[in-house]
Design a protein around this motif. Structure first.
Motif: not given
Ligand SMILES: NC(=O)c1ccc[n+]([C@@H]2O[C@H](COP(=O)([O-])OP(=O)(O)OC[C@H]3O[C@@H](n4cnc5c(N)ncnc54)[C@H](OP(=O)(O)O)[C@@H]3O)[C@@H](O)[C@H]2O)c1
Length: 358
Positions: A62-81, A262-271
């Motif tokens: 829960t709590g994912s946002d595609d725009a934020e994820s794409l920004d983070a992914l591009q940042r990683a690529v730019d930094l050599g990941c 964590w919000p309802k439905g987030d697997w971490r509540n069960t871990y």
């Protein structure tokens, strides 16, 4: 950290060596702030960034946002990941589709794609009584390799992994044949197994019998037991090691408390059931006095893993730019000093699978 960085990677520093640890090819990001170091990925010959990218959270928590994820992914690529771990099961193809966009946006760069075939019965973890037909019948393997190729928009995967594993399945000769078929059909260059939580020995046979070019295993300050048998055997067979769950699903970031929810439905509540959360937080608190100046606990956790030259790449789960930057900065800092590493080794926590461990 708000400045713009160029994406160019400059080859080649140093001369080739036969050492398994740091790659001789230290490709530098041009940021001037971060240096990404690269390691050999077993017998494939790939040079992968020692900080890779775990892509479960961005299409499965829960709590994912595609725009934020794409920004983070591009940042990683730019930094050599250059190493990205995804799976069909992360959002029923959604995480793979997001990675496909990243590949298209960075068409000039070699980014290594590792994905996974979900078990047909959709049960994590695998159990001893599950059969090959329950989880990975040969036709189904082929079907899901094709699904992943389509989601990613590529003609060939770099690494296809089994998302659950039982060494016992190798008693069925259809399995090595199906694996070979994927390789010879040119649909994946390498094949790996992702071993179940806290069962690092249940994968050794896949390494010894040549089925696995790579093993993905939980390895962190707590879970050091892959060092006992799995890692030496991977070293012997020149099989790549992907260290997953470096933060113990969050504990080793030092940000959880006994009241974390964590919000309802987030697997971490069960871990993170009460028993696990209480013990995990207590053990993380015991590490706090050891965190070196200038590092966060998360960074110390990644540096601890870098101390092990058997590890090819670490795949922290990241959805936010600030986490990408903090985690990639660790490659520049390198492994921990030996005395601190020794102290942290004493925080090893051997665990056995339980009803909640997943
Ligand atoms: N069976 C399997 O094959 C299997 C199972 C589990 C995981 N995996 C793979 O391993 C990857 C990593 O494991 P994981 O994502 O489950 O757990 P993890 O890497 O141990 O922890 C991820 C958590 O740490 C947070 N985080 C990351 N960097 C941080 C930093 N510098 N400071 C503070 N918090 C930070 C993330 O936050 P944000 O997300 O908000 O950035 C996320 O909440 C997965 O993404 C997946 O690719 C495979």
């Amino acid at each position: 950290m708000a400045r713009t960085f160029l994406a160019v990677l400059l080859p080649v520093h140093g001369t080739p060596s036969t050492e398994r640890g740091h790659s001789p090819y230290n490709v530098r990001s041009t940021s001037g702030v971060h240096t990404m170091r690269y390691r050999k990925f077993g017998r494939t010959g790939w040079n992968v960034s020692e900080i890779g990218y775990g892509m479960w959270g961005l299409a499965g928590w829960t709590g994912s946002d595609d725009a934020e994820s794409l920004d983070a992914l591009q940042r990683a690529v730019d930094l050599g990941c250059n190493f990205f771990d995804t799976a069909w099961a992360y959002g029923d193809g959604r995480s793979e589709q997001i990675l496909g966009k990243v590949l298209r946006d960075n068409a000039g760069k070699k980014l290594y794609v590792a994905t996974k075939i979900p078990p047909k019965n959709r049960q994590w973890p695998s159990r001893r009584d599950f059969t090959l037909d329950d989880c990975f019948p040969p036709d189904y393997i082929e079907e899901y390799v094709n699904e992943s190729l389509a989601n990613l928009g590529v003609e060939k995967l770099d690494l296809i992994q089994f998302h659950t594993w039982e060494d016992r399945w190798l008693n069925d000769e259809r399995l090595p044949r199906a694996v070979e078929k994927v390789r010879t059909a040119g649909k994946a260059q390498a094949v790996g197994v992702s071993v179940n939580r806290w069962e690092p020995c249940n994968g050794i046979r896949a390494v010894l019998e040549g089925v696995a070019d790579a093993v993905q295993v939980i390895y962190n300050i707590f879970d050091q037991n892959p060092e006992d048998a799995l890692f030496p055997i991977c070293r012997m067979k020149n099989v790549a090691i992907i260290a997953r769950v470096p933060f113990d699903e969050g504990t080793l970031t030092g940000t959880l408390t006994v009241d974390s929810k964590w919000p309802k439905g987030d697997w971490r509540n069960t871990y993170f059931v009460q028993e696990n959360l209480k013990n995990s937080v207590a053990r993380a608190e015991a590490l706090r006095p050891l965190v070196p100046a200038g590092n966060s606990m998360a960074q110390m956790a990644l540096r601890f893993i870098l101390n092990n030259p058997d590890v090819s790449t670490i795949i922290p789960g990241m959805r936010k730019r600030r986490n990408v930057e903090a985690n990639i900065a660790v490659s520049d800092q390198g492994p921990l000093p030996a005395p601190l590493h020794k102290q942290l080794r004493a925080h090893r926590w051997d665990r056995n699978p339980t009803s909640w461990s997943q």
